[in-house]
Design a protein around this motif. Structure first.
Motif, PDB file in Angstrom:
ATOM      1  N   PRO A  97       0.825  -1.212   0.000  1.00 52.28           N
ATOM      2  CA  PRO A  97       0.000   0.000   0.000  1.00 52.28           C
ATOM      3  C   PRO A  97       0.858   1.259   0.000  1.00 52.28           C
ATOM      4  O   PRO A  97       1.966   1.252   0.530  1.00 52.28           O
ATOM      5  CB  PRO A  97      -0.807  -0.127   1.289  1.00 52.28           C
ATOM      6  CG  PRO A  97       0.060  -0.947   2.186  1.00 52.28           C
ATOM      7  CD  PRO A  97       0.750  -1.922   1.285  1.00 52.28           C
ATOM      8  N   TYR A  98       0.330   2.318  -0.558  1.00 51.67           N
ATOM      9  CA  TYR A  98       1.071   3.565  -0.694  1.00 51.67           C
ATOM     10  C   TYR A  98       0.860   4.438   0.532  1.00 51.67           C
ATOM     11  O   TYR A  98      -0.272   4.760   0.887  1.00 51.67           O
ATOM     12  CB  TYR A  98       0.598   4.297  -1.951  1.00 51.67           C
ATOM     13  CG  TYR A  98       1.207   5.656  -2.151  1.00 51.67           C
ATOM     14  CD1 TYR A  98       2.597   5.821  -2.150  1.00 51.67           C
ATOM     15  CD2 TYR A  98       0.414   6.777  -2.353  1.00 51.67           C
ATOM     16  CE1 TYR A  98       3.164   7.068  -2.342  1.00 51.67           C
ATOM     17  CE2 TYR A  98       0.970   8.028  -2.558  1.00 51.67           C
ATOM     18  CZ  TYR A  98       2.343   8.173  -2.548  1.00 51.67           C
ATOM     19  OH  TYR A  98       2.907   9.409  -2.742  1.00 51.67           O
ATOM     20  N   LYS A  99       1.948   4.797   1.197  1.00 52.66           N
ATOM     21  CA  LYS A  99       1.909   5.746   2.308  1.00 52.66           C
ATOM     22  C   LYS A  99       2.634   7.002   1.862  1.00 52.66           C
ATOM     23  O   LYS A  99       3.793   6.941   1.455  1.00 52.66           O
ATOM     24  CB  LYS A  99       2.577   5.155   3.552  1.00 52.66           C
ATOM     25  CG  LYS A  99       1.861   3.940   4.118  1.00 52.66           C
ATOM     26  CD  LYS A  99       2.552   3.422   5.367  1.00 52.66           C
ATOM     27  CE  LYS A  99       1.842   2.214   5.933  1.00 52.66           C
ATOM     28  NZ  LYS A  99       2.499   1.691   7.158  1.00 52.66           N
ATOM     29  N   ASP A 100       1.960   8.132   1.960  1.00 51.88           N
ATOM     30  CA  ASP A 100       2.551   9.372   1.480  1.00 51.88           C
ATOM     31  C   ASP A 100       2.896  10.313   2.628  1.00 51.88           C
ATOM     32  O   ASP A 100       2.707   9.984   3.806  1.00 51.88           O
ATOM     33  CB  ASP A 100       1.623  10.060   0.472  1.00 51.88           C
ATOM     34  CG  ASP A 100       0.267  10.434   1.074  1.00 51.88           C
ATOM     35  OD1 ASP A 100       0.077  10.274   2.296  1.00 51.88           O
ATOM     36  OD2 ASP A 100      -0.603  10.898   0.305  1.00 51.88           O
ATOM     37  N   GLY A 101       3.382  11.492   2.276  1.00 52.69           N
ATOM     38  CA  GLY A 101       3.786  12.452   3.294  1.00 52.69           C
ATOM     39  C   GLY A 101       2.630  12.916   4.154  1.00 52.69           C
ATOM     40  O   GLY A 101       2.790  13.168   5.348  1.00 52.69           O
ATOM     41  N   TRP A 102       1.444  13.041   3.554  1.00 49.09           N
ATOM     42  CA  TRP A 102       0.254  13.435   4.316  1.00 49.09           C
ATOM     43  C   TRP A 102       0.018  12.477   5.477  1.00 49.09           C
ATOM     44  O   TRP A 102      -0.229  12.893   6.603  1.00 49.09           O
ATOM     45  CB  TRP A 102      -0.959  13.453   3.382  1.00 49.09           C
ATOM     46  CG  TRP A 102      -2.272  13.597   4.089  1.00 49.09           C
ATOM     47  CD1 TRP A 102      -2.878  14.756   4.480  1.00 49.09           C
ATOM     48  CD2 TRP A 102      -3.140  12.539   4.520  1.00 49.09           C
ATOM     49  NE1 TRP A 102      -4.070  14.479   5.115  1.00 49.09           N
ATOM     50  CE2 TRP A 102      -4.255  13.130   5.151  1.00 49.09           C
ATOM     51  CE3 TRP A 102      -3.083  11.148   4.421  1.00 49.09           C
ATOM     52  CZ2 TRP A 102      -5.301  12.381   5.680  1.00 49.09           C
ATOM     53  CZ3 TRP A 102      -4.115  10.389   4.946  1.00 49.09           C
ATOM     54  CH2 TRP A 102      -5.212  11.006   5.568  1.00 49.09           C
TER      55      TRP A 102
END
Length: 234
Positions: free
Chosen positions: A199-204
């Protein structure tokens, strides 16, 4: 579909809105666990689950009694609508009432339809109850997680770990400078998030969870590959 019609006749299954927060918190405190922090701390509940005008819960509300009979909470790992991957949270049916035994599975079936997520992920589900259900009825992929760690070889006796010293190998580690990260700006300016990660974890997500959390204090450290590049942070 016959199964959906059966559930829709008795329950209104939908995404929660802000007016539902009090009912969800009451459900957590009475059905999930008495005294749970998210049943009594509204500020923290809103931090975790509020999403604009919506709330990141799927509810099953009895059409006659108007009682919330089942909940399925989720947490977004990214604010990118094109990479909307979510993690499961509370997943519970009120089993003290005469609810359909498959109501929880029905909520799970509707996650992608109601949330528009790309992937719905979960860790730590019960291997004796939830795992057979999600495999059988949802055809979900379920696997054991692999865990990696660095063993402290200076310790002679381990209190928790069962260590087989005969299989230990000496791995040479490349040197890197470890530094304390005091604010998210250092990550924003020196770290590149892998957009192909699933899964993609971003800066937000990272800034919200680890730097803006109102109830938990995290110590964040980075491994500097050079003066201007964070190889990793933890």
């Amino acid at each position: 579909r016959q199964s959906v019609n059966k559930f829709d006749e008795r329950y209104e299954i939908r995404l929660a809105v802000r007016d539902d927060i009090a009912a969800i918190m009451d459900f957590i405190g009475t059905v999930w666990k008495e005294g749970h922090i998210l049943s009594r701390d509204r500020e923290y509940f809103e931090f975790e689950f509020s999403d604009g005008d919506g709330v990141n819960f799927i509810l099953a509300v009895d059409r006659k009694t108007k009682r919330t009979e089942a909940v399925l909470g989720f947490v977004k790992s990214s604010d990118d609508p094109q990479k909307k991957d979510i993690w499961g949270s509370f997943w519970k049916v009120n089993d003290t009432h005469d609810n359909d035994k498959m109501l929880g599975i029905e909520l799970e079936k509707r996650v992608k339809e109601l949330t528009g997520c790309r992937y719905h992920n979960g860790i730590g589900i019960n291997p004796h109850t939830a795992v057979p259900l999600v495999r059988m009825f949802l055809r979900n992929t379920v696997k054991k997680m692999e865990h990696y760690y660095m063993l402290n070889h200076a310790v002679e006796e381990y209190k928790i770990a069962a260590v087989n010293r005969s299989v230990l190998t000496g791995t040479e580690l490349k040197r890197g400078k470890i530094c304390r990260i005091e604010n998210f700006d250092m990550i924003r300016e020196n770290f590149v998030f892998d957009e192909e990660q699933i899964p993609y974890k971003d800066g937000w997500y990272v800034e919200k969870k680890f730097f803006n959390n109102p109830r938990r204090n995290y110590h964040v450290y980075g491994i500097m590959a050079d003066e201007n590049r964070l190889a990793a942070f933890f």
